[in-house]
Write a protein that holds these residues in place. Structure first.
Motif, mmCIF file in Angstrom:
data_model
loop_
_atom_site.group_PDB
_atom_site.id
_atom_site.type_symbol
_atom_site.label_atom_id
_atom_site.label_comp_id
_atom_site.label_asym_id
_atom_site.label_seq_id
_atom_site.Cartn_x
_atom_site.Cartn_y
_atom_site.Cartn_z
ATOM 1 N N GLY A 47 0.797 -1.217 0.000
ATOM 2 C CA GLY A 47 0.000 0.000 0.000
ATOM 3 C C GLY A 47 0.832 1.270 0.000
ATOM 4 O O GLY A 47 2.041 1.267 0.248
ATOM 5 N N ALA A 48 0.178 2.375 -0.292
ATOM 6 C CA ALA A 48 0.790 3.701 -0.310
ATOM 7 C C ALA A 48 -0.337 4.718 -0.230
ATOM 8 O O ALA A 48 -1.515 4.372 -0.365
ATOM 9 C CB ALA A 48 1.611 3.909 -1.582
ATOM 10 N N THR A 49 0.018 5.958 0.005
ATOM 11 C CA THR A 49 -0.969 7.030 -0.026
ATOM 12 C C THR A 49 -1.108 7.502 -1.470
ATOM 13 O O THR A 49 -0.137 7.976 -2.068
ATOM 14 C CB THR A 49 -0.540 8.200 0.869
ATOM 15 N N VAL A 50 -2.301 7.337 -2.026
ATOM 16 C CA VAL A 50 -2.531 7.670 -3.436
ATOM 17 C C VAL A 50 -3.776 8.558 -3.523
ATOM 18 O O VAL A 50 -4.900 8.063 -3.599
ATOM 19 C CB VAL A 50 -2.727 6.399 -4.292
ATOM 20 N N PRO A 51 -3.604 9.876 -3.488
ATOM 21 C CA PRO A 51 -4.765 10.763 -3.618
ATOM 22 C C PRO A 51 -5.411 10.616 -4.992
ATOM 23 O O PRO A 51 -4.795 10.094 -5.933
ATOM 24 C CB PRO A 51 -4.162 12.170 -3.458
ATOM 25 N N ALA A 107 1.804 10.195 -5.386
ATOM 26 C CA ALA A 107 1.733 9.079 -4.433
ATOM 27 C C ALA A 107 2.969 9.120 -3.550
ATOM 28 O O ALA A 107 4.030 9.587 -3.973
ATOM 29 C CB ALA A 107 1.650 7.739 -5.162
ATOM 30 N N TRP A 108 2.824 8.630 -2.302
ATOM 31 C CA TRP A 108 3.976 8.556 -1.410
ATOM 32 C C TRP A 108 3.774 7.426 -0.412
ATOM 33 O O TRP A 108 2.676 6.895 -0.261
ATOM 34 C CB TRP A 108 4.200 9.881 -0.682
ATOM 35 N N SER A 109 4.875 7.045 0.242
ATOM 36 C CA SER A 109 4.803 5.932 1.186
ATOM 37 C C SER A 109 5.731 6.185 2.361
ATOM 38 O O SER A 109 6.534 7.125 2.358
ATOM 39 C CB SER A 109 5.199 4.621 0.497
ATOM 40 N N ASP A 110 5.637 5.298 3.356
ATOM 41 C CA ASP A 110 6.491 5.401 4.536
ATOM 42 C C ASP A 110 7.937 5.041 4.237
ATOM 43 O O ASP A 110 8.805 5.193 5.101
ATOM 44 C CB ASP A 110 5.961 4.483 5.649
ATOM 45 N N THR A 169 -6.999 -0.466 -7.213
ATOM 46 C CA THR A 169 -6.752 0.707 -6.377
ATOM 47 C C THR A 169 -8.079 1.358 -6.035
ATOM 48 O O THR A 169 -8.928 1.523 -6.909
ATOM 49 C CB THR A 169 -5.869 1.736 -7.120
#
Length: 242
Positions: free
Chosen positions: A29-33, A54-57, A241
Motif C-alpha cells: 500500500g501507499a498514499t494515493v490521492p 503518491a507517497w509511502s512510509d 486501487t
C-alpha cells in the motif's frame, strides 16, 4: 537531481522484476490521492492531462504527469507522453526525473500481467491484443512472463498499426498475426487485452468463451469504452486501487 533518460529507464526495467515489485506495492500500500484531471484545449487541439501523486512510509514521493492527446495519431505521434518526478517524502528534495513514457508502459502492462497471473487460466496460450500503441506493444512480453503465451493475434482500428505490431512481435519470437476479424479473434483467445482510447464498444460479451480473461487497459474517462455491457453480465470485477 538525476535525469534518467529513455534508454536508461528502459535498460533498468524488465517484467521479471517489475511484476513482483508491483505485487509487493499493491500488497504493502501507499498514499494515493485522487488524480487531477484537466481538459487541455489549444486552438483546435484537445487532450487530457493527468497529475498523479503518491507517497509511502519508505520515504519517497512521486508525481507522474501524463498528457493524452488521441488525435496525435493523425500526425504520426504517440497519443501519450509522460514525465515522472521523484522526491524525498521527508524533505521534499528532488531526487530524479525519469522518462515517464517508459515507466507508464511498463507499469501498465506489468499490472495487466499481474492481474492475469491471479485470474487467467494456467494454460492460457493465445493472446489477443486490441490496439497497437506503446502499451499494446509490451503486453505480449508482460503476459508471457506469467502465462505460456504461444500465439498472439493483433487487431487495431488502423490495420497498418496491427500489421506493424505483429511484425515487431514476430521479431521477438512470438507467433504473431494481424487480424481484421475482431470477433473471430476474440472467440479464439484465452486472454484479451484492450489498450485503446476507444469511445465505442469493441469487444462484445457474446464473443467470450467461458474462462476467457478480459483485460481492459485503455479507458480512463466516462466517455471511453472498450467493451459492451454484456461482458460484465455475471462477472466478478476486481479493482486494483480504491
Amino acid at each position: 537531481m538525476r535525469f534518467i533518460d529513455t534508454e536508461q529507464t528502459r535498460d533498468a526495467l524488465s517484467f521479471d522484476a517489475v511484476i513482483p515489485a508491483l505485487r509487493d506495492a499493491f500488497r504493502d500500500g501507499a498514499t494515493v490521492p485522487g488524480r487531477h484531471v484537466h481538459a487541455i484545449q489549444s486552438g483546435t487541439a484537445h487532450g487530457t492531462s493527468l497529475i498523479m501523486p503518491a507517497w509511502s512510509d519508505r520515504g519517497y514521493f512521486g508525481v507522474k504527469i501524463i498528457n493524452i492527446f488521441p488525435e496525435n495519431t493523425h500526425q504520426g505521434l504517440p497519443g501519450l507522453h509522460a514525465t515522472y518526478n521523484l522526491y524525498s517524502a521527508r524533505t521534499g528534495v528532488p531526487i530524479a526525473q525519469v522518462d515517464g513514457d517508459v515507466v507508464t508502459v511498463y507499469r501498465t502492462a506489468g499490472a495487466a500481467a499481474l492481474g492475469a497471473d491471479y485470474l487467467a487460466r494456467e494454460d492460457a496460450s493465445t493472446l489477443l491484443i486490441v490496439g497497437s500503441g506503446r502499451i499494446a506493444g509490451l503486453v505480449a512480453q508482460a503476459m508471457r512472463t506469467v502465462r505460456p503465451i504461444q500465439r498472439v493475434l493483433v487487431w487495431n482500428v488502423r490495420a497498418a498499426g496491427a500489421e506493424s505490431l505483429a511484425e515487431g512481435l514476430r521479431a521477438q519470437g512470438f507467433d504473431a498475426h494481424a487480424t481484421t476479424d475482431l470477433e473471430a479473434a476474440a472467440r479464439q483467445a484465452d486472454i484479451i487485452s484492450c489498450a485503446t482510447l476507444s469511445t465505442v464498444p469493441l469487444i462484445q460479451g457474446a464473443w467470450l468463451r467461458p474462462g476467457t480473461h478480459l483485460d481492459l487497459i485503455g479507458s480512463f474517462k466516462p466517455d471511453m469504452i472498450e467493451t459492451d455491457t454484456a461482458c460484465f453480465d455475471g462477472a466478478t470485477v476486481y479493482v486494483d486501487t480504491d
